[in-house]
Design a protein around this motif. Structure first.
Motif, PDB file in Angstrom:
ATOM      1  N   THR A 176      55.753 -50.001  22.852  1.00 56.09           N
ATOM      2  CA  THR A 176      56.972 -51.252  22.709  1.00 56.09           C
ATOM      3  C   THR A 176      56.558 -52.712  22.514  1.00 56.09           C
ATOM      4  OG1 THR A 176      58.264 -49.808  24.590  1.00 56.09           O
ATOM      5  CG2 THR A 176      58.450 -52.332  24.475  1.00 56.09           C
ATOM      6  N   MET A 177      54.977 -52.697  23.198  1.00 59.59           N
ATOM      7  CA  MET A 177      54.631 -54.304  22.910  1.00 59.59           C
ATOM      8  C   MET A 177      53.663 -53.969  21.774  1.00 59.59           C
ATOM      9  SD  MET A 177      56.833 -56.010  24.842  1.00 59.59           S
ATOM     10  CE  MET A 177      55.869 -57.681  24.889  1.00 59.59           C
ATOM     11  N   VAL A 178      52.846 -52.973  21.554  1.00 58.52           N
ATOM     12  CA  VAL A 178      51.990 -52.744  20.816  1.00 58.52           C
ATOM     13  C   VAL A 178      52.036 -51.321  19.702  1.00 58.52           C
ATOM     14  CG1 VAL A 178      50.035 -54.081  22.218  1.00 58.52           C
ATOM     15  CG2 VAL A 178      50.289 -51.424  22.043  1.00 58.52           C
ATOM     16  N   ASP A 179      51.646 -51.614  18.649  1.00 59.82           N
ATOM     17  CA  ASP A 179      51.998 -50.448  17.730  1.00 59.82           C
ATOM     18  C   ASP A 179      50.877 -49.087  17.861  1.00 59.82           C
ATOM     19  OD1 ASP A 179      52.279 -48.774  15.524  1.00 59.82           O
ATOM     20  OD2 ASP A 179      51.791 -50.143  13.895  1.00 59.82           O
ATOM     21  N   GLU A 180      51.167 -48.425  18.974  1.00 59.76           N
ATOM     22  CA  GLU A 180      50.126 -47.598  19.197  1.00 59.76           C
ATOM     23  C   GLU A 180      50.043 -46.366  17.961  1.00 59.76           C
ATOM     24  OE1 GLU A 180      48.996 -44.232  23.019  1.00 59.76           O
ATOM     25  OE2 GLU A 180      51.163 -44.750  22.472  1.00 59.76           O
ATOM     26  N   PRO A 181      51.131 -45.963  17.505  1.00 58.44           N
ATOM     27  CA  PRO A 181      50.622 -44.743  16.329  1.00 58.44           C
ATOM     28  C   PRO A 181      50.106 -45.541  15.274  1.00 58.44           C
ATOM     29  CG  PRO A 181      53.278 -44.648  17.315  1.00 58.44           C
ATOM     30  CD  PRO A 181      52.496 -45.905  17.836  1.00 58.44           C
ATOM     31  N   GLY A 182      50.332 -46.722  14.829  1.00 51.26           N
ATOM     32  CA  GLY A 182      49.746 -47.245  13.751  1.00 51.26           C
ATOM     33  C   GLY A 182      48.174 -47.664  14.075  1.00 51.26           C
ATOM     34  N   GLY A 183      47.827 -47.996  15.340  1.00 53.68           N
ATOM     35  CA  GLY A 183      46.638 -48.449  15.641  1.00 53.68           C
ATOM     36  C   GLY A 183      45.769 -47.153  15.731  1.00 53.68           C
ATOM     37  N   ALA A 187      63.073 -44.723  34.486  1.00 55.77           N
ATOM     38  CA  ALA A 187      63.561 -46.049  35.373  1.00 55.77           C
ATOM     39  C   ALA A 187      64.880 -45.887  35.847  1.00 55.77           C
ATOM     40  CB  ALA A 187      63.138 -47.066  34.267  1.00 55.77           C
ATOM     41  N   GLN A 188      65.783 -45.330  35.257  1.00 57.00           N
ATOM     42  CA  GLN A 188      67.152 -45.209  35.720  1.00 57.00           C
ATOM     43  C   GLN A 188      66.998 -44.405  36.891  1.00 57.00           C
ATOM     44  OE1 GLN A 188      69.359 -43.944  32.394  1.00 57.00           O
ATOM     45  NE2 GLN A 188      70.610 -45.701  32.181  1.00 57.00           N
ATOM     46  N   ALA A 189      66.409 -43.227  36.795  1.00 56.89           N
ATOM     47  CA  ALA A 189      66.285 -42.522  38.045  1.00 56.89           C
ATOM     48  C   ALA A 189      65.774 -43.113  39.265  1.00 56.89           C
ATOM     49  CB  ALA A 189      65.318 -41.241  37.722  1.00 56.89           C
ATOM     50  N   VAL A 190      65.146 -44.177  39.269  1.00 59.36           N
ATOM     51  CA  VAL A 190      64.803 -44.918  40.624  1.00 59.36           C
ATOM     52  C   VAL A 190      65.718 -46.035  40.499  1.00 59.36           C
ATOM     53  CG1 VAL A 190      62.505 -43.945  40.428  1.00 59.36           C
ATOM     54  CG2 VAL A 190      62.819 -46.401  39.411  1.00 59.36           C
ATOM     55  N   GLY A 191      66.750 -46.290  39.955  1.00 62.82           N
ATOM     56  CA  GLY A 191      67.770 -47.220  40.065  1.00 62.82           C
ATOM     57  C   GLY A 191      67.582 -48.479  39.195  1.00 62.82           C
ATOM     58  N   MET A 192      66.624 -48.756  38.338  1.00 61.07           N
ATOM     59  CA  MET A 192      66.189 -49.684  37.644  1.00 61.07           C
ATOM     60  C   MET A 192      67.221 -50.031  36.490  1.00 61.07           C
ATOM     61  SD  MET A 192      61.948 -49.391  37.335  1.00 61.07           S
ATOM     62  CE  MET A 192      61.610 -51.163  36.490  1.00 61.07           C
ATOM     63  N   ARG A 193      67.530 -51.355  36.177  1.00 61.62           N
ATOM     64  CA  ARG A 193      68.366 -51.659  34.917  1.00 61.62           C
ATOM     65  C   ARG A 193      67.324 -51.414  33.678  1.00 61.62           C
ATOM     66  NH1 ARG A 193      73.649 -52.036  36.419  1.00 61.62           N
ATOM     67  NH2 ARG A 193      73.895 -53.610  38.167  1.00 61.62           N
ATOM     68  N   THR A 194      67.902 -51.192  32.491  1.00 66.30           N
ATOM     69  CA  THR A 194      67.325 -50.601  31.307  1.00 66.30           C
ATOM     70  C   THR A 194      67.693 -51.446  30.084  1.00 66.30           C
ATOM     71  OG1 THR A 194      68.878 -48.989  31.217  1.00 66.30           O
ATOM     72  CG2 THR A 194      66.678 -48.257  32.205  1.00 66.30           C
ATOM     73  N   ALA A 195      66.841 -51.668  29.195  1.00 65.05           N
ATOM     74  CA  ALA A 195      67.024 -52.246  27.870  1.00 65.05           C
ATOM     75  C   ALA A 195      66.055 -51.455  26.773  1.00 65.05           C
ATOM     76  CB  ALA A 195      66.617 -53.781  28.013  1.00 65.05           C
ATOM     77  N   TYR A 196      66.751 -50.840  25.894  1.00 63.80           N
ATOM     78  CA  TYR A 196      65.845 -50.042  24.907  1.00 63.80           C
ATOM     79  C   TYR A 196      65.673 -50.938  23.728  1.00 63.80           C
ATOM     80  CZ  TYR A 196      65.277 -47.440  20.394  1.00 63.80           C
ATOM     81  OH  TYR A 196      64.895 -46.770  19.469  1.00 63.80           O
ATOM     82  N   VAL A 197      64.632 -50.977  23.229  1.00 62.84           N
ATOM     83  CA  VAL A 197      64.345 -51.860  21.933  1.00 62.84           C
ATOM     84  C   VAL A 197      63.592 -51.219  20.970  1.00 62.84           C
ATOM     85  CG1 VAL A 197      62.554 -53.940  21.273  1.00 62.84           C
ATOM     86  CG2 VAL A 197      63.739 -54.017  23.413  1.00 62.84           C
ATOM     87  N   GLN A 198      64.145 -51.146  20.008  1.00 68.82           N
ATOM     88  CA  GLN A 198      63.762 -50.239  18.554  1.00 68.82           C
ATOM     89  C   GLN A 198      62.591 -50.486  18.002  1.00 68.82           C
ATOM     90  OE1 GLN A 198      66.841 -50.067  15.334  1.00 68.82           O
ATOM     91  NE2 GLN A 198      65.482 -48.568  14.594  1.00 68.82           N
ATOM     92  N   ARG A 199      61.625 -49.463  18.017  1.00 68.47           N
ATOM     93  CA  ARG A 199      60.345 -49.696  17.332  1.00 68.47           C
ATOM     94  C   ARG A 199      60.124 -48.512  16.467  1.00 68.47           C
ATOM     95  NH1 ARG A 199      59.539 -55.067  18.091  1.00 68.47           N
ATOM     96  NH2 ARG A 199      58.690 -55.577  20.196  1.00 68.47           N
ATOM     97  N   PRO A 200      59.212 -48.679  15.300  1.00 72.34           N
ATOM     98  CA  PRO A 200      59.080 -47.654  14.641  1.00 72.34           C
ATOM     99  C   PRO A 200      58.188 -46.517  15.521  1.00 72.34           C
ATOM    100  CG  PRO A 200      58.415 -49.470  13.603  1.00 72.34           C
ATOM    101  CD  PRO A 200      58.716 -49.804  15.070  1.00 72.34           C
ATOM    102  N   GLY A 201      58.463 -45.302  15.494  1.00 69.67           N
ATOM    103  CA  GLY A 201      57.750 -44.159  16.108  1.00 69.67           C
ATOM    104  C   GLY A 201      58.311 -44.109  17.822  1.00 69.67           C
TER     105      GLY A 201
END
Length: 230
Positions: A17-24, A189-203
């Motif tokens: 999400t914040m770093v490119d794990e597959p690319g790295g 995260a939803q299962a414990v009641g948190m709000r959620t935001a999906y951010v599109q990333r490659p992979g």
């Protein structure tokens, strides 16, 4: 649908999400086995990813005692080395610590800094404490607090990991926003009641038509703009 004014704390997934794990990881494999073509590198990356996924699943099921990502990554590196015929101990060691040297996405540093001026921001990752320490230093990601699944002896999407974030946030779950590029993580995260935001990333793992996340964004910049609008 949540509004920005409903949110007190923002919690980010880090790997993917914040770093490119597959690319790295792909770059680290390419450096370790420079004679490999791209197809071979992709195959070796699959070996790595399947081992990590399998071992984390075993831990979740209770068939293996908890092991931090440093241990599992080393196992994955050794499997890759076996498949590639790599025998240089220094090269295998560097490959085993590739997760400490992943590059941030282009919008990660600025987006995190902008949100941190308005919200407390937490990093919440499966990565071990030692890996997070070095990864955050390498990337320049700056959190108000970074939390590791190692503290819960579990891997996402186990509820205990999200509870780490809720305990740190110190506010009701519905006022905590989880940001991730992985729909499976957001469902946890939803299962414990948190709000959620999906951010599109490659992979990443895109949402299904049945997912009901509070925000769906094509980039972190888009989410930051939405949360900064009021």
């Amino acid at each position: 649908m949540a509004e920005a004014c409903d949110i007190e704390v923002v919690v980010f997934d880090i790997l993917g999400t914040m770093v490119d794990e597959p690319g790295g990881l792909r770059a680290a494999i390419r450096d370790a086995v420079p004679a490999s073509d791209e197809a071979a590198v992709d195959q070796l990356l699959t070996v790595w990813q399947q081992h990590v996924e399998h071992e984390q699943q075993r831990i979740e099921e209770g068939s293996r005692a908890f092991a931090a990502t440093g241990v599992i990554d080393r196992e994955a590196a050794e499997r890759v080395a076996d498949c590639a015929g790599l025998t240089d101990p220094a090269a295998i060691e560097r490959l085993a610590t590739a997760g400490q040297r992943l590059k941030p996405w282009d919008d990660s540093l600025a987006g995190l800094a902008r949100l941190a001026r308005r919200f407390p921001v937490l990093g919440l990752s499966n990565a071990s404490r030692a890996t997070l320490l070095r990864l955050n230093a390498y990337t320049g990601l700056r959190w108000h607090q970074a939390l590791s699944g190692e503290d819960a002896h579990a891997y996402k999407p186990a509820p205990a990991i999200y509870q780490l974030a809720l305990d740190a946030a110190g506010c009701p779950a519905e006022r905590v926003l989880k940001v991730a590029a992985h729909a499976w993580d957001l469902r946890g995260a939803q299962a414990v009641g948190m709000r959620t935001a999906y951010v599109q990333r490659p992979g990443g793992d895109p949402p299904k038509s049945t997912d009901t996340f509070d925000w769906r964004c094509d980039s972190l910049d888009e989410l930051v703009a939405a949360l900064s609008a009021t």
